[in-house]
Design a protein around this motif. Structure first.
Motif, PDB file in Angstrom:
ATOM      1  N   VAL A  38       9.013   2.361 -47.633  1.00  0.00           N
ATOM      2  CA  VAL A  38       9.972   2.204 -46.575  1.00  0.00           C
ATOM      3  C   VAL A  38       9.898   0.912 -45.783  1.00  0.00           C
ATOM      4  N   GLY A  39      10.854   0.226 -46.273  1.00  0.00           N
ATOM      5  CA  GLY A  39      10.832  -1.445 -45.687  1.00  0.00           C
ATOM      6  C   GLY A  39      11.933  -1.600 -44.889  1.00  0.00           C
ATOM      7  N   TRP A  40      11.667  -2.493 -43.688  1.00  0.00           N
ATOM      8  CA  TRP A  40      12.802  -2.816 -43.007  1.00  0.00           C
ATOM      9  C   TRP A  40      12.463  -4.171 -42.268  1.00  0.00           C
ATOM     10  N   GLY A  41      13.126  -4.956 -42.071  1.00  0.00           N
ATOM     11  CA  GLY A  41      12.974  -6.156 -41.113  1.00  0.00           C
ATOM     12  C   GLY A  41      13.399  -6.042 -39.874  1.00  0.00           C
ATOM     13  N   GLU A  42      12.239  -6.484 -38.625  1.00  0.00           N
ATOM     14  CA  GLU A  42      12.227  -6.395 -37.287  1.00  0.00           C
ATOM     15  C   GLU A  42      13.679  -7.016 -36.713  1.00  0.00           C
ATOM     16  N   ASN A  43      14.328  -7.787 -37.443  1.00  0.00           N
ATOM     17  CA  ASN A  43      15.510  -8.512 -36.929  1.00  0.00           C
ATOM     18  C   ASN A  43      16.803  -7.903 -37.516  1.00  0.00           C
ATOM     19  N   ASP A  44      16.486  -6.734 -38.348  1.00  0.00           N
ATOM     20  CA  ASP A  44      17.688  -6.233 -38.838  1.00  0.00           C
ATOM     21  C   ASP A  44      18.548  -5.384 -37.897  1.00  0.00           C
ATOM     22  N   PRO A  45      19.889  -5.722 -37.672  1.00  0.00           N
ATOM     23  CA  PRO A  45      20.595  -5.079 -36.686  1.00  0.00           C
ATOM     24  C   PRO A  45      21.231  -3.628 -36.900  1.00  0.00           C
ATOM     25  N   ARG A  46      21.108  -3.419 -38.427  1.00  0.00           N
ATOM     26  CA  ARG A  46      21.451  -2.141 -39.138  1.00  0.00           C
ATOM     27  C   ARG A  46      20.574  -1.116 -38.964  1.00  0.00           C
ATOM     28  N   ILE A  47      19.442  -1.558 -38.632  1.00  0.00           N
ATOM     29  CA  ILE A  47      18.013  -0.315 -38.722  1.00  0.00           C
ATOM     30  C   ILE A  47      18.146   0.387 -37.316  1.00  0.00           C
ATOM     31  N   ASP A  48      18.213   1.611 -37.118  1.00  0.00           N
ATOM     32  CA  ASP A  48      17.845   2.450 -36.076  1.00  0.00           C
ATOM     33  C   ASP A  48      16.460   2.719 -35.834  1.00  0.00           C
ATOM     34  N   ARG A  49      15.757   2.183 -35.140  1.00  0.00           N
ATOM     35  CA  ARG A  49      14.094   2.148 -35.166  1.00  0.00           C
ATOM     36  C   ARG A  49      13.660   3.736 -34.986  1.00  0.00           C
ATOM     37  N   GLY A  50      14.280   4.412 -34.183  1.00  0.00           N
ATOM     38  CA  GLY A  50      13.855   5.799 -33.746  1.00  0.00           C
ATOM     39  C   GLY A  50      14.330   6.518 -35.198  1.00  0.00           C
ATOM     40  N   ARG A  51      15.259   6.324 -36.095  1.00  0.00           N
ATOM     41  CA  ARG A  51      15.670   6.931 -36.997  1.00  0.00           C
ATOM     42  C   ARG A  51      14.802   6.591 -38.321  1.00  0.00           C
ATOM     43  N   ALA A  52      14.191   5.293 -38.289  1.00  0.00           N
ATOM     44  CA  ALA A  52      13.354   4.877 -39.450  1.00  0.00           C
ATOM     45  C   ALA A  52      12.025   5.620 -39.021  1.00  0.00           C
ATOM     46  N   ALA A  53      11.593   5.863 -37.668  1.00  0.00           N
ATOM     47  CA  ALA A  53      10.332   6.593 -37.649  1.00  0.00           C
ATOM     48  C   ALA A  53      10.601   8.212 -38.121  1.00  0.00           C
ATOM     49  N   GLU A  54      11.777   8.624 -37.753  1.00  0.00           N
ATOM     50  CA  GLU A  54      11.870  10.032 -38.293  1.00  0.00           C
ATOM     51  C   GLU A  54      12.085  10.140 -39.517  1.00  0.00           C
ATOM     52  N   THR A  55      12.448   9.157 -40.393  1.00  0.00           N
ATOM     53  CA  THR A  55      12.636   9.157 -41.854  1.00  0.00           C
ATOM     54  C   THR A  55      11.192   8.958 -42.532  1.00  0.00           C
ATOM     55  N   VAL A  56      10.245   8.078 -41.752  1.00  0.00           N
ATOM     56  CA  VAL A  56       8.755   8.196 -42.232  1.00  0.00           C
ATOM     57  C   VAL A  56       8.219   9.498 -42.141  1.00  0.00           C
ATOM     58  N   GLU A  57       8.352   9.893 -41.105  1.00  0.00           N
ATOM     59  CA  GLU A  57       7.939  11.492 -40.542  1.00  0.00           C
ATOM     60  C   GLU A  57       8.313  12.337 -41.703  1.00  0.00           C
ATOM     61  N   ALA A  58       9.517  12.460 -41.881  1.00  0.00           N
ATOM     62  CA  ALA A  58      10.071  13.545 -42.375  1.00  0.00           C
ATOM     63  C   ALA A  58       9.580  13.520 -43.985  1.00  0.00           C
ATOM     64  N   PHE A  59       9.462  12.199 -44.549  1.00  0.00           N
ATOM     65  CA  PHE A  59       8.773  12.230 -46.050  1.00  0.00           C
ATOM     66  C   PHE A  59       7.106  12.544 -46.190  1.00  0.00           C
ATOM     67  N   GLU A  60       6.759  12.199 -44.793  1.00  0.00           N
ATOM     68  CA  GLU A  60       5.314  12.380 -44.712  1.00  0.00           C
ATOM     69  C   GLU A  60       4.872  14.054 -44.621  1.00  0.00           C
ATOM     70  N   ARG A  61       5.819  14.460 -43.905  1.00  0.00           N
ATOM     71  CA  ARG A  61       5.991  16.155 -43.876  1.00  0.00           C
ATOM     72  C   ARG A  61       6.096  16.863 -45.114  1.00  0.00           C
ATOM     73  N   ALA A  62       6.985  15.981 -45.920  1.00  0.00           N
ATOM     74  CA  ALA A  62       7.362  16.651 -47.177  1.00  0.00           C
ATOM     75  C   ALA A  62       6.224  16.502 -48.210  1.00  0.00           C
ATOM     76  N   GLY A  63       5.053  15.847 -47.808  1.00  0.00           N
ATOM     77  CA  GLY A  63       4.203  15.362 -48.856  1.00  0.00           C
ATOM     78  C   GLY A  63       4.141  14.232 -49.500  1.00  0.00           C
ATOM     79  N   GLY A  64       4.894  13.369 -49.339  1.00  0.00           N
ATOM     80  CA  GLY A  64       5.126  12.002 -49.757  1.00  0.00           C
ATOM     81  C   GLY A  64       3.900  11.066 -49.192  1.00  0.00           C
ATOM     82  N   ASP A  65       3.525  10.105 -50.109  1.00  0.00           N
ATOM     83  CA  ASP A  65       2.389   9.085 -49.684  1.00  0.00           C
ATOM     84  C   ASP A  65       3.337   8.037 -49.302  1.00  0.00           C
ATOM     85  N   VAL A  66       3.676   7.735 -47.979  1.00  0.00           N
ATOM     86  CA  VAL A  66       4.602   6.790 -47.276  1.00  0.00           C
ATOM     87  C   VAL A  66       3.802   5.414 -47.041  1.00  0.00           C
ATOM     88  N   ASP A  67       4.412   4.399 -47.541  1.00  0.00           N
ATOM     89  CA  ASP A  67       3.998   3.113 -46.998  1.00  0.00           C
ATOM     90  C   ASP A  67       5.118   2.403 -46.085  1.00  0.00           C
TER      91      ASP A  67
END
Length: 235
Positions: free
Chosen positions: A180-209
């Protein structure tokens, strides 16, 4: 391999009949595959060109084309009902591409699924609805669509939690590597949603980087290309 295409006849809804572009290794020589989803306003050919740095001998590339070059009309963080039926039709495009890899003898465990921007969100939605062991997943500048986190394998937030408040849909990804990669200056990324995305895939057993890049906007970095190349299975 000369680029070619076929129609996505197994897809329903807005993307029915769109093209599936194939490139890279020919069917008889493919030992691995990468399914690619383009961003909004882009094309299947464009995403194949963008990810040329990850290709190697023996890797087939498959890229579905969205109708009018958009996978869904409303923002990614909009309520899911506002992007239906486009989102389901988009997921069917990824499924059709994955079935095409099976048809040439490349199993899901040797297939990478990935995309950029809106295409990354489509891939995230597919994997979340269909958690299994894949060769790898890369989500670049994209997050899970919708305004509520769901358990893996479900599409309706109301069905996400069992009656006793627990979530038993864990480990379904079986350690699938997920970038899961994104830029700090990306105006199209919702940071809270990015964190939830990472958490969802970790919870599903993914090896998230998760990789967050300072001073980077809405773009793909050389570091991400390197990380994806490392995911591609050896011959």
């Amino acid at each position: 391999m000369t680029d070619s295409s076929r129609q996505l006849t197994a897809v329903s809804g807005p993307h029915e009949g769109q093209e599936l572009l194939t490139a890279g290794a020919p069917a008889m020589a493919a030992d691995a595959a990468v399914v690619l989803c383009h961003g909004r306003g882009a094309t299947a050919q464009g995403v194949v060109n963008l990810f040329d740095p990850i290709s190697r001998h023996g890797v087939a590339l498959l890229a579905p084309q969205a109708e009018r070059s958009r996978w869904y009309p409303r923002p990614t963080t909009a309520p899911r009902t506002e992007n239906a039926p486009w989102l389901t039709s988009s997921v069917e495009c990824v499924d059709a591409a994955l079935e095409a890899t099976r048809s040439i003898g490349v199993p899901p465990e040797r297939t990478l699924l990935g995309g950029f921007s809106q295409g990354a969100s489509v891939v995230a939605e597919f994997v979340h609805r269909n958690p299994s062991r894949y060769g790898g997943v890369f989500l670049l500048s994209g997050v899970l669509p919708g305004d509520a986190v769901r358990a893996p394998g479900v599409t309706d937030p109301a069905d996400a939690i069992d009656g006793d408040g627990s979530d038993d849909r864990t480990a379904a990804l079986e350690g699938t590597p997920i970038l899961v990669g994104w830029g700090e200056n990306d105006p199209r990324i919702d940071r809270g949603r990015a964190a939830e995305t990472v958490e969802a895939f970790e919870r599903a057993g993914g090896d998230v980087d998760e990789r967050i890049y300072p001073d980077v906007g809405h773009e793909v970095t050389d570091d991400e290309f390197e990380a994806i190349r490392a995911m591609v299975p050896d011959p």
